[in-house]
Design a protein around this motif. Structure first.
Motif, mmCIF file in Angstrom:
data_model
loop_
_atom_site.group_PDB
_atom_site.id
_atom_site.type_symbol
_atom_site.label_atom_id
_atom_site.label_comp_id
_atom_site.label_asym_id
_atom_site.label_seq_id
_atom_site.Cartn_x
_atom_site.Cartn_y
_atom_site.Cartn_z
ATOM 1 N N HIS A 3 0.788 -1.261 -0.017
ATOM 2 C CA HIS A 3 0.175 -0.356 -0.622
ATOM 3 C C HIS A 3 0.942 1.192 -0.190
ATOM 4 O O HIS A 3 2.364 0.741 1.174
ATOM 5 C CB HIS A 3 -0.915 -0.266 0.646
ATOM 6 N N GLY A 52 -6.521 -5.597 3.322
ATOM 7 C CA GLY A 52 -6.324 -4.080 4.040
ATOM 8 C C GLY A 52 -5.265 -3.403 5.040
ATOM 9 O O GLY A 52 -4.840 -4.675 5.200
ATOM 10 N N ILE A 71 -7.338 3.736 1.067
ATOM 11 C CA ILE A 71 -5.750 3.082 1.398
ATOM 12 C C ILE A 71 -5.294 4.323 0.986
ATOM 13 O O ILE A 71 -4.820 5.230 1.371
ATOM 14 C CB ILE A 71 -5.482 1.692 1.778
#
Length: 82
Positions: A3, A52, A71
């Motif tokens: 991420h 996530g 995110i």
């Protein structure tokens, strides 16, 4: 899976962040990587059912952010200590 913040930096465990909802806190879990701050959250079972990140928010405690689009909007306030 990595991420990333809007700046391109990779999100890391224990980063201090501000989410798209305005909540601030610390990243305590990156589920896809099976990385957890075990002093805050157990890593058991998250990867089986979720994707996530987990953030220990200052206001509400543990919050799961599962949508990649949300995110990607997180802002890094302070990088994790080395």
């Amino acid at each position: 899976m990595e991420h990333r913040y809007p700046t391109g930096e990779i999100m890391r465990l224990r980063d201090r962040v501000r989410g798209p909802d305005g909540l601030t806190g610390v990243v305590v879990g990156i589920i896809e990587n099976d990385e957890y701050d075990l002093s805050v959250v157990s890593g058991k079972g998250w990867k089986d059912d979720c994707t996530g990140i987990l953030v220990k928010t200052d206001a509400f405690g543990l919050v799961l952010y599962g949508e990649p689009d949300r995110i990607a909007l997180f802002v890094l306030l302070a990088a994790a200590p080395a």
